[in-house]
Design an enzyme around this catalytic site. Structure first.
Site, mmCIF file in Angstrom:
data_model
loop_
_atom_site.group_PDB
_atom_site.id
_atom_site.type_symbol
_atom_site.label_atom_id
_atom_site.label_comp_id
_atom_site.label_asym_id
_atom_site.label_seq_id
_atom_site.Cartn_x
_atom_site.Cartn_y
_atom_site.Cartn_z
ATOM 1 N N PRO A 1 -33.637 -144.721 3.541
ATOM 2 C CA PRO A 1 -34.693 -144.790 2.923
ATOM 3 C C PRO A 1 -36.112 -144.979 3.674
ATOM 4 C CG PRO A 1 -33.134 -146.202 1.788
ATOM 5 C CD PRO A 1 -32.649 -145.422 2.676
ATOM 6 N N CYS A 2 -37.161 -144.302 3.371
ATOM 7 C CA CYS A 2 -38.266 -144.203 4.270
ATOM 8 C C CYS A 2 -39.428 -145.182 3.995
ATOM 9 C CB CYS A 2 -38.827 -142.762 4.471
ATOM 10 S SG CYS A 2 -39.695 -142.403 2.848
ATOM 11 N N GLN A 3 -39.242 -145.946 3.055
ATOM 12 C CA GLN A 3 -40.519 -146.854 2.361
ATOM 13 C C GLN A 3 -41.013 -147.743 3.475
ATOM 14 O OE1 GLN A 3 -37.763 -145.924 0.471
ATOM 15 N NE2 GLN A 3 -38.085 -145.356 -1.342
ATOM 16 N N PHE B 1 -41.303 -147.560 6.496
ATOM 17 C CA PHE B 1 -41.727 -146.771 7.561
ATOM 18 C C PHE B 1 -43.197 -145.995 7.044
ATOM 19 C CE2 PHE B 1 -37.438 -146.377 8.581
ATOM 20 C CZ PHE B 1 -37.089 -147.544 9.385
#
Length: 254
Positions: A7-9, A11
């Site tokens: 999951p990128c949220q 960053f």
């Protein structure tokens, strides 16, 4: 090979940028899974901003200790067969390799110019300009199909009646300007026509906006295939040269 995108949220520039907020730890867990399973290859995808994080440093340390050569790339999808300006980070690893081993195979395949919407669709959309809701009205909201689309997001809103033409909008009037449809946005993400999305419209928008563009994923896969083809060719050449050398030595002894 293990392929995944933690999951990128935590960053993302659209998020709170708090890499210790919980989901950031999943990047470390991803590296630990690779270390435990030890596949020959792995590919990890994330937002480009992850290069500025401590989590990536920690994850790479785990992967290096596990014996992987790492090749790190931030790719603009518009140079990889996608009509969209969307930057994404890829970390490609192979057991026993040198760092940067994919550099040539990635760079050699990049196009010389970004792909525009017209390059991809021709005139099939029936519009020359369209509305894409800006994060704030200090930014423009109207775009031309003769440029790459801005990043497709998980929200899609119609043009507000009170929208004021921005200085950077490529038109003088908003007459006839519309938002792209959900399916048109999926095509810009290079999903094939006829691809089935389950769920309601909100679910679809989220799936489309969060996806890695199909052609960008294919670009990375094709680069890995070229690397493997070249490696097999080099190995075959080494065997041939070795056999020839052995034959010469045997003849000399005779």
């Amino acid at each position: 090979m293990i392929i995944g995108g933690p999951p990128c949220q935590d960053f993302s520039s659209a998020g709170k940028r708090n890499e210790d907020g919980g989901r950031g730890d999943l990047t470390i867990h991803y590296a630990e899974i690779i270390n435990h399973v030890r596949p020959q290859w792995f590919v990890m995808e994330n937002v480009s901003r992850i290069v500025k994080t401590q989590k990536l440093i920690e994850a790479k340390s785990i992967l290096k200790h596990a014996g992987y050569g790492l090749s790190q790339h931030v790719l603009d999808a518009s140079y990889c067969g996608v009509p969209q300006k969307r930057k994404r980070f890829f970390l490609i690893g192979r057991l026993g390799e040198d760092d940067g081993f994919m550099e040539y195979f990635i760079n050699a395949a990049l196009s010389s110019k970004p792909m525009t919407i017209r390059d991809y669709f021709g005139d099939s959309l029936g519009v020359n300009y369209y509305y894409r809701h800006p994060r704030s009205y200090v930014r423009r909201g109207i775009f031309s199909i003769d440029e790459p689309s801005p990043t497709i997001r998980g929200v899609n809103r119609p043009m507000p009646e009170g929208y004021q033409i921005h200085a950077n909008d490529p038109v003088k009037s908003k007459d006839g300007i519309r938002s792209l449809t959900t399916l048109e946005r999926s095509y810009i993400q290079t999903f094939p026509r006829g691809f089935f999305f389950s769920g309601n419209k909100t679910d679809m928008e989220q799936m489309i906006g969060n996806a890695v563009p199909v052609n960008l994923a294919k670009f990375v896969g094709d680069a890995i295939q070229r690397y493997l083809t070249q490696s097999h060719h080099n190995m075959r050449e080494q065997f041939i040269n070795f056999d020839q050398k052995q034959s010469i030595e045997v003849m000399a002894l005779a």
